[in-house]
Motif scaffolding. Sequence first.
Motif, PDB file in Angstrom:
ATOM      1  N   ARG A  72       0.605  -1.022  -0.126  1.00 40.34           N
ATOM      2  CA  ARG A  72       0.119  -0.225   0.061  1.00 40.34           C
ATOM      3  C   ARG A  72       0.837   1.171  -0.112  1.00 40.34           C
ATOM      4  O   ARG A  72       1.776   1.328   0.882  1.00 40.34           O
ATOM      5  N   LEU A  73       0.372   2.191  -0.982  1.00 36.16           N
ATOM      6  CA  LEU A  73       1.213   3.450  -0.678  1.00 36.16           C
ATOM      7  C   LEU A  73       0.233   4.625  -0.563  1.00 36.16           C
ATOM      8  O   LEU A  73      -1.122   4.535  -1.144  1.00 36.16           O
ATOM      9  N   HIS A  74       0.557   5.475   0.285  1.00 42.08           N
ATOM     10  CA  HIS A  74      -0.192   6.565   0.860  1.00 42.08           C
ATOM     11  C   HIS A  74       0.052   7.871   0.451  1.00 42.08           C
ATOM     12  O   HIS A  74       1.098   8.065   0.001  1.00 42.08           O
ATOM     13  N   SER A  75      -1.021   8.620   0.311  1.00 47.73           N
ATOM     14  CA  SER A  75      -0.847  10.236  -0.273  1.00 47.73           C
ATOM     15  C   SER A  75       0.134  10.870   0.465  1.00 47.73           C
ATOM     16  O   SER A  75       0.570  11.836   0.180  1.00 47.73           O
ATOM     17  N   THR A  77       2.981   9.931   1.391  1.00 51.69           N
ATOM     18  CA  THR A  77       4.400   9.545   1.132  1.00 51.69           C
ATOM     19  C   THR A  77       4.677   8.134   2.294  1.00 51.69           C
ATOM     20  O   THR A  77       5.795   7.834   1.927  1.00 51.69           O
ATOM     21  N   SER A  78       3.660   7.833   3.003  1.00 57.15           N
ATOM     22  CA  SER A  78       4.085   6.513   3.637  1.00 57.15           C
ATOM     23  C   SER A  78       3.638   5.240   2.974  1.00 57.15           C
ATOM     24  O   SER A  78       3.119   5.270   1.972  1.00 57.15           O
ATOM     25  N   GLY A  79       4.156   4.223   3.391  1.00 53.18           N
ATOM     26  CA  GLY A  79       3.641   3.012   2.835  1.00 53.18           C
ATOM     27  C   GLY A  79       3.727   1.811   3.744  1.00 53.18           C
ATOM     28  O   GLY A  79       4.099   1.665   4.732  1.00 53.18           O
ATOM     29  N   LEU A  80       3.161   0.606   3.304  1.00 52.86           N
ATOM     30  CA  LEU A  80       3.050  -0.590   4.125  1.00 52.86           C
ATOM     31  C   LEU A  80       2.977  -1.754   2.996  1.00 52.86           C
ATOM     32  O   LEU A  80       2.358  -2.015   2.280  1.00 52.86           O
ATOM     33  N   THR A  81       4.142  -2.640   3.511  1.00 56.18           N
ATOM     34  CA  THR A  81       4.205  -3.812   2.807  1.00 56.18           C
ATOM     35  C   THR A  81       3.590  -5.009   3.660  1.00 56.18           C
ATOM     36  O   THR A  81       4.269  -5.126   4.781  1.00 56.18           O
ATOM     37  N   LEU A  82       2.810  -5.758   3.362  1.00 61.57           N
ATOM     38  CA  LEU A  82       2.272  -6.953   4.140  1.00 61.57           C
ATOM     39  C   LEU A  82       2.731  -8.403   4.012  1.00 61.57           C
ATOM     40  O   LEU A  82       2.617  -8.300   2.593  1.00 61.57           O
ATOM     41  N   SER A  83       3.248  -9.022   4.442  1.00 58.64           N
ATOM     42  CA  SER A  83       3.854 -10.442   4.219  1.00 58.64           C
ATOM     43  C   SER A  83       3.358 -11.246   5.207  1.00 58.64           C
ATOM     44  O   SER A  83       3.459 -11.191   6.459  1.00 58.64           O
ATOM     45  N   ALA A  84       3.374 -12.551   4.782  1.00 55.55           N
ATOM     46  CA  ALA A  84       2.919 -13.584   5.893  1.00 55.55           C
ATOM     47  C   ALA A  84       4.356 -14.652   5.950  1.00 55.55           C
ATOM     48  O   ALA A  84       4.819 -14.895   5.108  1.00 55.55           O
ATOM     49  N   GLY A  85       4.263 -14.898   7.445  1.00 53.90           N
ATOM     50  CA  GLY A  85       5.258 -16.132   7.647  1.00 53.90           C
ATOM     51  C   GLY A  85       5.748 -15.964   8.860  1.00 53.90           C
ATOM     52  O   GLY A  85       4.907 -15.317   9.905  1.00 53.90           O
ATOM     53  N   ARG A  86       6.682 -16.463   9.546  1.00 48.80           N
ATOM     54  CA  ARG A  86       7.323 -16.408  10.830  1.00 48.80           C
ATOM     55  C   ARG A  86       7.693 -15.092  11.271  1.00 48.80           C
ATOM     56  O   ARG A  86       8.104 -14.277  10.538  1.00 48.80           O
ATOM     57  N   LEU A 134       3.226  -2.889  -9.801  1.00 43.03           N
ATOM     58  CA  LEU A 134       1.850  -2.478  -9.779  1.00 43.03           C
ATOM     59  C   LEU A 134       0.983  -3.780  -9.774  1.00 43.03           C
ATOM     60  O   LEU A 134      -0.007  -3.639  -8.829  1.00 43.03           O
ATOM     61  N   ILE A 135       1.652  -4.800  -9.769  1.00 45.33           N
ATOM     62  CA  ILE A 135       0.736  -6.222  -9.574  1.00 45.33           C
ATOM     63  C   ILE A 135       0.437  -6.348  -7.853  1.00 45.33           C
ATOM     64  O   ILE A 135      -0.345  -7.086  -7.495  1.00 45.33           O
ATOM     65  N   MET A 136       1.603  -6.008  -7.267  1.00 46.41           N
ATOM     66  CA  MET A 136       1.441  -6.117  -5.760  1.00 46.41           C
ATOM     67  C   MET A 136       0.733  -4.927  -5.055  1.00 46.41           C
ATOM     68  O   MET A 136       0.512  -5.110  -3.745  1.00 46.41           O
ATOM     69  N   ILE A 137       0.388  -3.972  -5.812  1.00 41.47           N
ATOM     70  CA  ILE A 137      -0.394  -2.745  -4.898  1.00 41.47           C
ATOM     71  C   ILE A 137      -1.747  -3.032  -4.561  1.00 41.47           C
ATOM     72  O   ILE A 137      -2.409  -3.679  -5.449  1.00 41.47           O
ATOM     73  N   ARG A 138      -2.222  -2.896  -3.502  1.00 35.24           N
ATOM     74  CA  ARG A 138      -3.512  -3.263  -2.921  1.00 35.24           C
ATOM     75  C   ARG A 138      -4.580  -2.022  -2.656  1.00 35.24           C
ATOM     76  O   ARG A 138      -5.408  -2.098  -1.975  1.00 35.24           O
ATOM     77  N   ASN A 139      -4.095  -0.625  -2.854  1.00 43.99           N
ATOM     78  CA  ASN A 139      -4.911   0.555  -2.910  1.00 43.99           C
ATOM     79  C   ASN A 139      -5.103   1.488  -3.820  1.00 43.99           C
ATOM     80  O   ASN A 139      -4.027   1.529  -4.656  1.00 43.99           O
ATOM     81  N   GLY A 142      -2.147   3.931  -4.495  1.00 43.74           N
ATOM     82  CA  GLY A 142      -0.859   3.207  -4.921  1.00 43.74           C
ATOM     83  C   GLY A 142      -0.832   2.980  -6.383  1.00 43.74           C
ATOM     84  O   GLY A 142       0.216   3.063  -7.042  1.00 43.74           O
ATOM     85  N   VAL A 143      -2.062   2.423  -6.862  1.00 49.88           N
ATOM     86  CA  VAL A 143      -2.139   2.054  -8.239  1.00 49.88           C
ATOM     87  C   VAL A 143      -1.941   3.461  -9.082  1.00 49.88           C
ATOM     88  O   VAL A 143      -1.245   3.637  -9.902  1.00 49.88           O
ATOM     89  N   PHE A 144      -2.417   4.491  -8.615  1.00 49.86           N
ATOM     90  CA  PHE A 144      -2.640   5.774  -9.159  1.00 49.86           C
ATOM     91  C   PHE A 144      -0.946   6.190  -9.339  1.00 49.86           C
ATOM     92  O   PHE A 144      -0.406   6.531 -10.251  1.00 49.86           O
ATOM     93  N   SER A 145      -0.234   6.277  -8.102  1.00 47.86           N
ATOM     94  CA  SER A 145       1.051   6.616  -8.010  1.00 47.86           C
ATOM     95  C   SER A 145       2.147   5.863  -9.023  1.00 47.86           C
ATOM     96  O   SER A 145       2.738   6.345  -9.538  1.00 47.86           O
TER      97      SER A 145
END
Length: 246
Positions: A72-75, A77-86, A134-139, A142-145
């Motif tokens: 996720r990319l926010h207006s 200029t912050s961002g967040l990457t989510l992943s699953a695992g340990r 772009l494939i990984m963007i979820r908001n 973020g897509v627009f940016s």
Amino acid sequence: MPLDEVTDIWDRLFGAQPDPPSWLVVLTALLALAVVVVRGPWRVARNAITIAHEGGHALAALLTGRRLRGVRLHSDTSGLTLSAGRPTGLGMAVTLACGYIAPSLVGLGGAFLLGGNHITLLLWVTVLLLLAMLIMIRNPYGVFSVLVTGAVVFGVSWFGSPQVQAIFAYLAIWFLLIGGVRPVGELQTLRSRGRLPDSDADQLARVTHVPGLLWVGFFGLVSLVALVVGGYLLADPILSAAGITN
């Protein structure tokens, strides 16, 4: 597609362009520095740093076997990457560590390409990386940016003259190299005021039991080394003209 068109595209992509004039290297470096230092332009251009930052997290997550859930990319200029695992271990540590150093490392890679005068190749690789992002963007923002950034890079690579491509490429790489340093300083400033308790550095401290300040130092060291080495590569035409390098 006719063979001559394929050959033309191949030559455009992998062919080396002439050395840029010294004024272009100096001017783009000064412009990039101004964008990083001046608050207004920095707030807009910082989106490119955020794209690279979150891209670094995402790539590290994939390479270490974590399941990437999205970016996720926010207006602001912050961002967040989510992943699953340990939540602990090497994979998590590498994923957290690759955010702040990613813009500088991308800039360093770009400097190597520009050092070989592969300006068009650099621009096309950038477009491909943005498409993968772009494939990984979820908001929506973020897509627009990413779409806007990719459209600008593609437009310059396809329609721009060689000189326009050179100016754009050098400006972008100088910006990544110089701009990769500022967020590290901002990070420590916010940490010292207690306003960023869950920063990458603090999460790394909890995962690795290495103090967060040392992780900030690591981010800063990588960024500064990338700036010095990348700057040397970009300034090579000037140094060669002065007889300092071959």
